[in-house]
Design a protein around this motif. Structure first.
Motif, PDB file in Angstrom:
ATOM      1  N   GLU A   1       0.856  -1.192   0.000  1.00 31.10           N
ATOM      2  CA  GLU A   1       0.000   0.000   0.000  1.00 31.10           C
ATOM      3  C   GLU A   1       0.884   1.230   0.000  1.00 31.10           C
ATOM      4  OE1 GLU A   1      -3.220   0.493   2.690  1.00 31.10           O
ATOM      5  OE2 GLU A   1      -3.747  -1.628   2.505  1.00 31.10           O
ATOM      6  N   ILE A   2       0.724   2.066  -1.009  1.00 30.78           N
ATOM      7  CA  ILE A   2       1.536   3.276  -1.114  1.00 30.78           C
ATOM      8  C   ILE A   2       0.646   4.491  -0.868  1.00 30.78           C
ATOM      9  CG2 ILE A   2       2.902   4.662  -2.725  1.00 30.78           C
ATOM     10  CD1 ILE A   2       3.873   1.954  -3.870  1.00 30.78           C
ATOM     11  N   ASP A   3       1.022   5.289   0.126  1.00 32.23           N
ATOM     12  CA  ASP A   3       0.245   6.472   0.479  1.00 32.23           C
ATOM     13  C   ASP A   3       0.690   7.628  -0.419  1.00 32.23           C
ATOM     14  OD1 ASP A   3      -0.991   8.629   1.554  1.00 32.23           O
ATOM     15  OD2 ASP A   3      -0.337   8.285   3.629  1.00 32.23           O
ATOM     16  N   THR A   4      -0.164   7.988  -1.357  1.00 31.91           N
ATOM     17  CA  THR A   4       0.216   9.038  -2.312  1.00 31.91           C
ATOM     18  C   THR A   4      -0.262  10.424  -1.863  1.00 31.91           C
ATOM     19  OG1 THR A   4      -1.785   8.626  -3.585  1.00 31.91           O
ATOM     20  CG2 THR A   4       0.192   7.443  -4.263  1.00 31.91           C
ATOM     21  N   ASN A   5      -0.790  10.489  -0.627  1.00 27.11           N
ATOM     22  CA  ASN A   5      -1.255  11.791  -0.111  1.00 27.11           C
ATOM     23  C   ASN A   5      -0.210  12.473   0.743  1.00 27.11           C
ATOM     24  OD1 ASN A   5      -3.894  11.601  -1.173  1.00 27.11           O
ATOM     25  ND2 ASN A   5      -4.313  10.030   0.374  1.00 27.11           N
ATOM     26  N   LYS A   6       0.835  11.740   1.092  1.00 27.51           N
ATOM     27  CA  LYS A   6       1.835  12.254   2.016  1.00 27.51           C
ATOM     28  C   LYS A   6       3.200  12.105   1.349  1.00 27.51           C
ATOM     29  CE  LYS A   6       3.368  11.009   6.708  1.00 27.51           C
ATOM     30  NZ  LYS A   6       4.743  10.594   6.403  1.00 27.51           N
TER      31      LYS A   6
ATOM     32  N   HIS B   1       7.100  11.320   0.777  1.00 26.17           N
ATOM     33  CA  HIS B   1       8.002  10.334   1.378  1.00 26.17           C
ATOM     34  C   HIS B   1       9.433  10.670   0.974  1.00 26.17           C
ATOM     35  CE1 HIS B   1       5.420   6.671   2.577  1.00 26.17           C
ATOM     36  NE2 HIS B   1       4.696   7.770   2.656  1.00 26.17           N
TER      37      HIS B   1
ATOM     38  N   ASP C   1      10.316   1.818   3.328  1.00 27.53           N
ATOM     39  CA  ASP C   1       9.276   2.456   2.523  1.00 27.53           C
ATOM     40  C   ASP C   1       8.696   1.445   1.538  1.00 27.53           C
ATOM     41  OD1 ASP C   1       7.797   3.988   0.635  1.00 27.53           O
ATOM     42  OD2 ASP C   1       8.932   5.759   1.232  1.00 27.53           O
TER      43      ASP C   1
END
Ligand code: SAM
Length: 269
Positions: free
Chosen positions: A10-15, A17, A107
């Motif tokens: 799951e990659i959080d594209t709202n924050k 990195h 990550d």
């Protein structure tokens, strides 16, 4: 590949990195608008950030080359980043095709691209561990499956520890990792500093903090303390691109102003 199932990443594209921002600085394509947006804020504070990223990557190449030339055949690279050629194993295996390399990052995007890190020579081995440097015991146990921890290992912590604040015990983590490695092992490291650009650095730390990214800049003395009990190899603690420039090509722009980062390599006696 151990630590997580790559099909369930799951990659959080709202924050933003750090791994993806670094990829953006390097001109890579494995980043999202949120990473580019914060990256552009960093550039507004200091337009040389992409040069710093390249200079840092070039240090990793030179230090790996130097270590392979000394006969080191095992590498544990924590905070690997998104694959960017040449990766550490490619540099090492060009000199020593039998080199064994364990990569590690926390990550999920690095895990998602880890297959590029697993293309070893037939004589050597590469492996990827999904783990956090704040869990050194898990990393040691994972590394032990691939590396012979009775033989020297080069521990690579390149542009990693400025993401680990003192509250998380950065110095103790390095000591714990080194304690698992035998005499003749090495530590190679780079680290960002506020020593030369205190105002821009303080502003960068604040902007990153507001976006949820911790940046723990350290002074030359704090950086040197990571090498306590080790023998620094020549030329000791240096500005990143001044460490053994003879072992690689200069990065365009590296001498147009200060690069606010230190690099060093040291041997465990
Ligand atoms: C600036 S990149 C450096 C990549 C590579 N070492 C290089 O110098 O080219 C920093 C890397 O450290 C990773 N990282 C940050 N905090 C970490 C942690 N607590 N444990 C493991 N990796 C971490 C990030 O995901 C990112 O890939």
């Amino acid at each position: 590949m151990t630590g997580q199932n790559p099909t369930a990443i799951e990659i959080d594209t709202n924050k933003p990195h750090p791994a993806r921002m670094y990829d953006w600085y390097l001109g890579g394509r494995d980043n999202y608008p949120v990473d580019e947006a914060l990256g552009r804020q960093m550039l507004a504070l200091d337009p040389r950030v992409p040069v710093m990223a390249r200079v840092n990557r070039a240090f990793m190449h030179r230090a790996t080359r130097w270590l392979a030339q000394q006969g080191v055949r095992q590498f544990l690279d924590i905070g690997t980043g998104i694959p960017t050629e040449p990766n550490l194993h490619q540099v090492a295996q060009r000199i020593a095709p039998d080199a064994r390399v364990v990569y590690c990052d926390n990550d999920p995007i690095v895990l998602a691209h880890a297959s590029a890190l697993l293309r070893s020579t037939p004589e050597g081995v590469t492996e990827y561990l999904q783990a956090d440097v704040r869990d050194p015991d898990a990393i040691i146990e994972g590394a032990r499956r691939i590396l012979d921890l009775d033989r020297p290992v080069a521990l690579s912590l390149v542009a990693l520890l400025h993401f680990i604040p003192d509250e998380d015990g950065a110095h103790a983590l390095v000591s714990r990792l080194l304690s698992a490695l035998p005499s003749g092992s090495y530590l190679m490291m780079t680290h960002a500093t506020a020593d030369f650009t205190p105002e821009e650095s303080a502003a960068a730390v604040e902007k990153l903090k507001a976006a949820g990214v911790t940046l723990a800049l350290r002074s030359r003395e704090e950086f040197a303390r990571f090498f306590t009990g080790l023998d620094l190899v020549d030329p000791g603690v240096e500005i990143v691109h001044k460490w053994h420039p003879d072992l690689g090509e200069p990065v365009p722009g590296q001498d147009d102003g200060v690069i606010p980062g230190y690099g060093a390599v040291a041997r465990k006696p």
